[in-house]
Design a protein around this motif. Structure first.
Motif, PDB file in Angstrom:
ATOM      1  N   LEU A 178      27.095  51.417  40.023  1.00 13.29           N
ATOM      2  CA  LEU A 178      26.170  52.535  40.217  1.00 13.29           C
ATOM      3  C   LEU A 178      25.593  53.034  38.894  1.00 13.29           C
ATOM      4  CD1 LEU A 178      28.037  54.525  42.996  1.00 13.29           C
ATOM      5  CD2 LEU A 178      25.944  53.163  43.247  1.00 13.29           C
ATOM      6  N   ALA A 179      26.381  52.960  37.829  1.00 13.40           N
ATOM      7  CA  ALA A 179      25.928  53.418  36.517  1.00 13.40           C
ATOM      8  C   ALA A 179      25.021  52.408  35.825  1.00 13.40           C
ATOM      9  CB  ALA A 179      27.140  53.724  35.625  1.00 13.40           C
ATOM     10  N   GLY A 180      24.953  51.200  36.375  1.00 16.28           N
ATOM     11  CA  GLY A 180      24.093  50.182  35.776  1.00 16.28           C
ATOM     12  C   GLY A 180      24.644  49.595  34.499  1.00 16.28           C
ATOM     13  N   VAL A 181      25.973  49.450  34.440  1.00 15.92           N
ATOM     14  CA  VAL A 181      26.595  48.821  33.277  1.00 15.92           C
ATOM     15  C   VAL A 181      25.964  47.431  33.090  1.00 15.92           C
ATOM     16  CG1 VAL A 181      28.786  47.892  32.418  1.00 15.92           C
ATOM     17  CG2 VAL A 181      28.726  50.136  33.507  1.00 15.92           C
ATOM     18  N   PRO A 182      25.547  47.088  31.864  1.00 12.94           N
ATOM     19  CA  PRO A 182      24.821  45.826  31.644  1.00 12.94           C
ATOM     20  C   PRO A 182      25.480  44.582  32.247  1.00 12.94           C
ATOM     21  CG  PRO A 182      24.717  47.162  29.673  1.00 12.94           C
ATOM     22  CD  PRO A 182      25.638  47.882  30.630  1.00 12.94           C
ATOM     23  N   MET A 183      26.802  44.492  32.169  1.00 10.41           N
ATOM     24  CA  MET A 183      27.482  43.330  32.744  1.00 10.41           C
ATOM     25  C   MET A 183      27.240  43.255  34.254  1.00 10.41           C
ATOM     26  SD  MET A 183      31.511  42.257  32.633  1.00 10.41           S
ATOM     27  CE  MET A 183      32.067  43.140  34.073  1.00 10.41           C
ATOM     28  N   MET A 184      27.261  44.396  34.924  1.00 12.83           N
ATOM     29  CA  MET A 184      27.036  44.423  36.372  1.00 12.83           C
ATOM     30  C   MET A 184      25.589  44.060  36.706  1.00 12.83           C
ATOM     31  SD  MET A 184      29.799  44.930  37.869  1.00 12.83           S
ATOM     32  CE  MET A 184      31.451  45.468  37.506  1.00 12.83           C
ATOM     33  N   PHE A 225      24.508  40.772  39.038  1.00 11.22           N
ATOM     34  CA  PHE A 225      23.660  40.865  40.234  1.00 11.22           C
ATOM     35  C   PHE A 225      22.315  40.190  40.024  1.00 11.22           C
ATOM     36  CE2 PHE A 225      27.037  43.527  41.545  1.00 11.22           C
ATOM     37  CZ  PHE A 225      27.031  43.452  42.920  1.00 11.22           C
ATOM     38  N   GLN A 226      21.915  40.023  38.754  1.00  4.15           N
ATOM     39  CA  GLN A 226      20.724  39.236  38.452  1.00  4.15           C
ATOM     40  C   GLN A 226      21.000  37.768  38.781  1.00  4.15           C
ATOM     41  OE1 GLN A 226      19.499  40.274  34.538  1.00  4.15           O
ATOM     42  NE2 GLN A 226      17.339  40.009  34.995  1.00  4.15           N
ATOM     43  N   GLN A 227      22.206  37.290  38.462  1.00  2.00           N
ATOM     44  CA  GLN A 227      22.599  35.918  38.777  1.00  2.00           C
ATOM     45  C   GLN A 227      22.650  35.680  40.280  1.00  2.00           C
ATOM     46  OE1 GLN A 227      26.359  35.738  36.615  1.00  2.00           O
ATOM     47  NE2 GLN A 227      25.526  34.022  35.439  1.00  2.00           N
ATOM     48  N   GLY A 283      20.771  37.012  42.470  1.00  2.48           N
ATOM     49  CA  GLY A 283      19.389  36.761  42.817  1.00  2.48           C
ATOM     50  C   GLY A 283      18.839  37.523  44.014  1.00  2.48           C
ATOM     51  N   VAL A 284      19.562  38.511  44.507  1.00  4.69           N
ATOM     52  CA  VAL A 284      19.083  39.269  45.657  1.00  4.69           C
ATOM     53  C   VAL A 284      18.281  40.488  45.211  1.00  4.69           C
ATOM     54  CG1 VAL A 284      19.796  40.490  47.751  1.00  4.69           C
ATOM     55  CG2 VAL A 284      21.048  38.488  47.008  1.00  4.69           C
ATOM     56  N   GLY A 285      18.562  40.989  44.044  1.00  6.96           N
ATOM     57  CA  GLY A 285      17.878  42.176  43.534  1.00  6.96           C
ATOM     58  C   GLY A 285      18.884  43.251  43.153  1.00  6.96           C
ATOM     59  N   GLN A 286      18.445  44.171  42.321  1.00  7.71           N
ATOM     60  CA  GLN A 286      19.337  45.224  41.844  1.00  7.71           C
ATOM     61  C   GLN A 286      19.668  46.248  42.926  1.00  7.71           C
ATOM     62  OE1 GLN A 286      21.029  45.212  38.849  1.00  7.71           O
ATOM     63  NE2 GLN A 286      20.174  43.148  38.781  1.00  7.71           N
ATOM     64  N   TRP A 287      18.871  46.324  43.964  1.00  4.67           N
ATOM     65  CA  TRP A 287      19.194  47.216  45.079  1.00  4.67           C
ATOM     66  C   TRP A 287      20.550  46.835  45.664  1.00  4.67           C
ATOM     67  CZ3 TRP A 287      20.319  45.366  49.877  1.00  4.67           C
ATOM     68  CH2 TRP A 287      19.945  44.039  50.148  1.00  4.67           C
ATOM     69  N   LEU A 335      32.523  31.668  44.456  1.00  2.53           N
ATOM     70  CA  LEU A 335      32.728  30.242  44.717  1.00  2.53           C
ATOM     71  C   LEU A 335      31.422  29.462  44.829  1.00  2.53           C
ATOM     72  CD1 LEU A 335      35.668  30.398  47.286  1.00  2.53           C
ATOM     73  CD2 LEU A 335      35.744  29.425  44.979  1.00  2.53           C
ATOM     74  N   PHE A 336      30.409  30.051  45.460  1.00  8.19           N
ATOM     75  CA  PHE A 336      29.234  29.270  45.805  1.00  8.19           C
ATOM     76  C   PHE A 336      27.933  29.691  45.127  1.00  8.19           C
ATOM     77  CE2 PHE A 336      32.071  28.969  49.540  1.00  8.19           C
ATOM     78  CZ  PHE A 336      32.355  27.618  49.444  1.00  8.19           C
ATOM     79  N   VAL A 337      27.918  30.844  44.444  1.00  8.30           N
ATOM     80  CA  VAL A 337      26.652  31.304  43.873  1.00  8.30           C
ATOM     81  C   VAL A 337      26.734  31.464  42.362  1.00  8.30           C
ATOM     82  CG1 VAL A 337      24.877  33.113  43.918  1.00  8.30           C
ATOM     83  CG2 VAL A 337      26.050  32.488  46.036  1.00  8.30           C
ATOM     84  N   ILE A 338      27.639  32.305  41.866  1.00  7.80           N
ATOM     85  CA  ILE A 338      27.610  32.639  40.435  1.00  7.80           C
ATOM     86  C   ILE A 338      28.695  31.966  39.609  1.00  7.80           C
ATOM     87  CG2 ILE A 338      26.458  34.840  40.807  1.00  7.80           C
ATOM     88  CD1 ILE A 338      29.133  36.253  40.421  1.00  7.80           C
ATOM     89  N   GLY A 339      29.654  31.344  40.251  1.00  2.00           N
ATOM     90  CA  GLY A 339      30.741  30.736  39.500  1.00  2.00           C
ATOM     91  C   GLY A 339      31.751  31.773  39.039  1.00  2.00           C
ATOM     92  N   GLY A 340      32.598  31.379  38.165  1.00  2.00           N
ATOM     93  CA  GLY A 340      33.655  32.274  37.712  1.00  2.00           C
ATOM     94  C   GLY A 340      34.810  32.265  38.697  1.00  2.00           C
ATOM     95  N   SER A 341      35.855  32.925  38.320  1.00  2.00           N
ATOM     96  CA  SER A 341      37.055  32.936  39.144  1.00  2.00           C
ATOM     97  C   SER A 341      36.937  33.920  40.307  1.00  2.00           C
ATOM     98  CB  SER A 341      38.276  33.302  38.300  1.00  2.00           C
ATOM     99  OG  SER A 341      39.418  33.417  39.130  1.00  2.00           O
ATOM    100  N   PRO A 342      37.224  33.446  41.515  1.00  2.59           N
ATOM    101  CA  PRO A 342      37.252  34.352  42.659  1.00  2.59           C
ATOM    102  C   PRO A 342      38.594  35.077  42.783  1.00  2.59           C
ATOM    103  CG  PRO A 342      37.660  32.143  43.415  1.00  2.59           C
ATOM    104  CD  PRO A 342      37.392  32.060  41.923  1.00  2.59           C
ATOM    105  N   LEU A 343      39.548  34.784  41.894  1.00  6.57           N
ATOM    106  CA  LEU A 343      40.900  35.321  42.008  1.00  6.57           C
ATOM    107  C   LEU A 343      40.969  36.849  42.073  1.00  6.57           C
ATOM    108  CD1 LEU A 343      43.794  34.419  42.378  1.00  6.57           C
ATOM    109  CD2 LEU A 343      44.051  34.442  39.899  1.00  6.57           C
ATOM    110  N   PRO A 344      40.264  37.596  41.204  1.00 10.62           N
ATOM    111  CA  PRO A 344      40.333  39.062  41.334  1.00 10.62           C
ATOM    112  C   PRO A 344      39.863  39.544  42.711  1.00 10.62           C
ATOM    113  CG  PRO A 344      39.415  38.468  39.209  1.00 10.62           C
ATOM    114  CD  PRO A 344      39.509  37.201  40.008  1.00 10.62           C
ATOM    115  N   ALA A 345      38.791  38.956  43.221  1.00 15.07           N
ATOM    116  CA  ALA A 345      38.295  39.346  44.545  1.00 15.07           C
ATOM    117  C   ALA A 345      39.305  38.993  45.635  1.00 15.07           C
ATOM    118  CB  ALA A 345      36.955  38.676  44.829  1.00 15.07           C
TER     119      ALA A 345
END
Length: 134
Positions: A39-45, A49-51, A53-57, A98-108
């Motif tokens: 919600l604060a728009g932290v750059p990493m977030m 969400f840019q990766q 590809g749906v939009g910042q909304w 797993l299927f869009v941005i990569g990285g570990s799904p483990l935390p989720a």
């Protein structure tokens, strides 16, 4: 006419109650932090969400869902619903990793297991709500 219900929203037994509160506080802390960052728009977030590809909304909606779920999971009467909302959110987060941005799904996946456990521990309130609705 009695206003009490025979279905308790809290798990029975001291061990289940301690487990429930421990998991609920851990989940709430994690989701308040993550949702707040979205919600604060932290750059990493913003970048994540840019990766996607749906939009910042979608970042804002996801952040709101996480904050609402975090608050709901702390309230005993809505803990099952908050847990279910957050578990579904984490299911889709794991799929996104797993299927869009990569990285570990483990935390989720870990958060999915925690929130699903909370929902399971409070399943009697879900059952009662479905009986009232049906």
């Amino acid at each position: 006419m009695s206003t009490t219900s025979s279905v308790s929203p809290a798990p029975r037994g001291r061990g289940s109650n301690v487990l429930s509160w421990t998991l609920r506080v851990l989940a709430a802390a994690a989701f308040l932090a993550a949702g707040g960052a979205k919600l604060a728009g932290v750059p990493m977030m913003v970048e994540i969400f840019q990766q996607i590809g749906v939009g910042q909304w979608f970042r804002v909606v996801t952040g709101a869902v996480e904050v609402i779920g975090a608050v709901a999971i702390l309230v005993p009467a809505s803990a099952a619903f908050g847990g279910l909302l957050l578990a579904v959110t984490m299911f889709f987060a794991a799929l996104t990793h797993l299927f869009v941005i990569g990285g570990s799904p483990l935390p989720a996946i870990i958060l999915l297991l925690i929130t699903a456990t909370v929902s399971w521990l409070h399943r009697s309130s879900l059952s009662a709500a479905f009986r009232r609705a049906g």
